[in-house]
Design an enzyme around this catalytic site. Structure first.
Site, PDB file in Angstrom:
ATOM      1  CD  GLU A   1      -8.460 -16.141 -37.490  1.00 26.90           C
ATOM      2  OE1 GLU A   1      -8.801 -16.911 -38.211  1.00 26.90           O
ATOM      3  OE2 GLU A   1      -7.717 -16.002 -36.716  1.00 26.90           O
TER       4      GLU A   1
ATOM      5  CG  HIS B   1     -11.024 -19.414 -32.252  1.00 25.14           C
ATOM      6  ND1 HIS B   1      -9.568 -20.441 -32.348  1.00 25.14           N
ATOM      7  CD2 HIS B   1     -10.096 -18.153 -32.305  1.00 25.14           C
ATOM      8  CE1 HIS B   1      -8.713 -19.575 -31.738  1.00 25.14           C
ATOM      9  NE2 HIS B   1      -8.968 -18.696 -32.151  1.00 25.14           N
TER      10      HIS B   1
ATOM     11  CG  HIS C   1      -7.227 -18.247 -27.975  1.00 20.21           C
ATOM     12  ND1 HIS C   1      -6.489 -16.194 -27.692  1.00 20.21           N
ATOM     13  CD2 HIS C   1      -7.803 -18.354 -29.172  1.00 20.21           C
ATOM     14  CE1 HIS C   1      -6.516 -16.472 -29.020  1.00 20.21           C
ATOM     15  NE2 HIS C   1      -7.460 -16.762 -29.501  1.00 20.21           N
TER      16      HIS C   1
ATOM     17  CD  GLU D   1     -19.889 -39.139 -19.560  1.00 24.87           C
ATOM     18  OE1 GLU D   1     -20.841 -37.988 -20.572  1.00 24.87           O
ATOM     19  OE2 GLU D   1     -20.913 -40.037 -19.062  1.00 24.87           O
TER      20      GLU D   1
ATOM     21  CG  HIS E   1      -4.006 -19.551 -32.466  1.00 22.75           C
ATOM     22  ND1 HIS E   1      -4.255 -18.961 -33.352  1.00 22.75           N
ATOM     23  CD2 HIS E   1      -5.518 -20.118 -31.545  1.00 22.75           C
ATOM     24  CE1 HIS E   1      -5.417 -17.821 -33.286  1.00 22.75           C
ATOM     25  NE2 HIS E   1      -6.585 -17.963 -32.188  1.00 22.75           N
TER      26      HIS E   1
END
Ligand code: 2HA
Ligand code: ZN
Length: 275
Positions: free
Chosen positions: A116, A140, A142, A170, A211
């Site tokens: 990525e 990133h 999962h 919040e 994803h």
């Protein structure tokens, strides 16, 4: 100075370990980039190799030319980063065209940056150009509850933003600009990088349907905190809707407007529709 003794490196490894303990990084799931500051690079300059082979990034990030990034390796497990940082993470340098990178430290024995990497670098470039905000961290993960939500809700920025805002008071204060959603796409290439960075023009958090989530931030704590907040809000949604599908009461558009006034944040009216 030894790379592993620097403050930024220790914080990076600690955050990866925190994410692992949250259960967000099964196997080699997730990836993580830190844009190293100039003064931090100066402090480790002697440790950086110039021997690495220049390789194509797969996209062009001209505005990141000659910059350095601490990045997780493809196929590497967050679970192993603390135990074995030199094989699981590395420092890369971008060439003067913004089209190639080379490894200057770490990722030993043939390791390569995360698949990525194009998304990470394009996000950093977009956030720099669009917001002038000095965001340096792209993370990133999962996150299971948020992934579950992408099977249940329409894949629209409006719907995800509003539902996540409603689940925890919040949330609109922490991400007043909302969240973006990218429909299911093949991960790991330029197309998803372009789609994600387009959303990053407006948001610091972008969901990849079925994803995971990408978060951008100025430092490690705020980026991790944003991921954690969004995932927790999704968890509350899943809990509430596992018990019953209709909410008995909730936070109303006027409640949000009042909250925004008190906390001095601007909430986009687009997300404050009557349901
Ligand atoms: O590193 O999470 O998106 C594995 C992934 C790809
Ligand atoms: Zn992923």
């Amino acid at each position: 100075m030894n790379v592993m003794d620097t403050d930024f490196f220790k914080k990076y490894i600690d955050m990866a370990d925190d994410g692992d303990r949250m259960g967000w990084h099964e196997r080699n799931g997730g990836n993580f980039t830190y844009w190293i500051k100039q003064e931090e690079i100066e402090s480790i300059r002697d440790e950086l190799s110039k021997e690495g082979k220049w390789m194509p990034i797969g996209t062009c990030v001209k505005d990141l030319a000659k910059e350095y990034f601490l990045i997780s390796g493809t196929g590497k497990y967050f679970h192993n980063m603390k135990k074995d940082p030199m094989h699981t993470v590395g420092i890369i340098e971008i060439d003067e065209t913004g089209e190639q990178y080379r490894i200057c430290w770490g990722l030993l024995d043939g390791g390569k940056p995360t698949s990525e990497m194009p998304t990470h670098l394009m996000n950093l470039e977009v956030r720099k150009n669009m917001t002038n905000s000095e965001e340096r961290v792209i993370y990133h993960a999962h996150c299971p509850n948020l992934i579950a939500l992408t099977f249940l809700l329409p894949l629209k920025d409006e719907v995800f933003t509003r539902e996540l805002w409603e689940m925890m008071t919040e949330c609109p204060v922490i991400f007043p600009e909302g969240v973006g959603v990218v429909k299911w796409m093949v991960p790991g290439g330029k197309d998803i990088a372009v789609a994600t960075s387009k959303k990053m023009e407006n948001y610091r958090a972008v969901i990849w349907a079925h994803h995971g989530l990408f978060c951008s931030g100025i430092d490690f704590d705020s980026t991790f905190g944003l991921m954690h907040t969004i995932e927790k809000s999704a968890e509350i949604y899943i809990k509430v809707h596992s018990v019953q599908t209709k909410k008995a009461q909730s936070i109303t558009p006027d409640d949000f407007r009042q909250l925004a006034k008190e906390f001095h944040v601007t909430l986009n009216e687009r997300f404050l529709y009557e349901k």
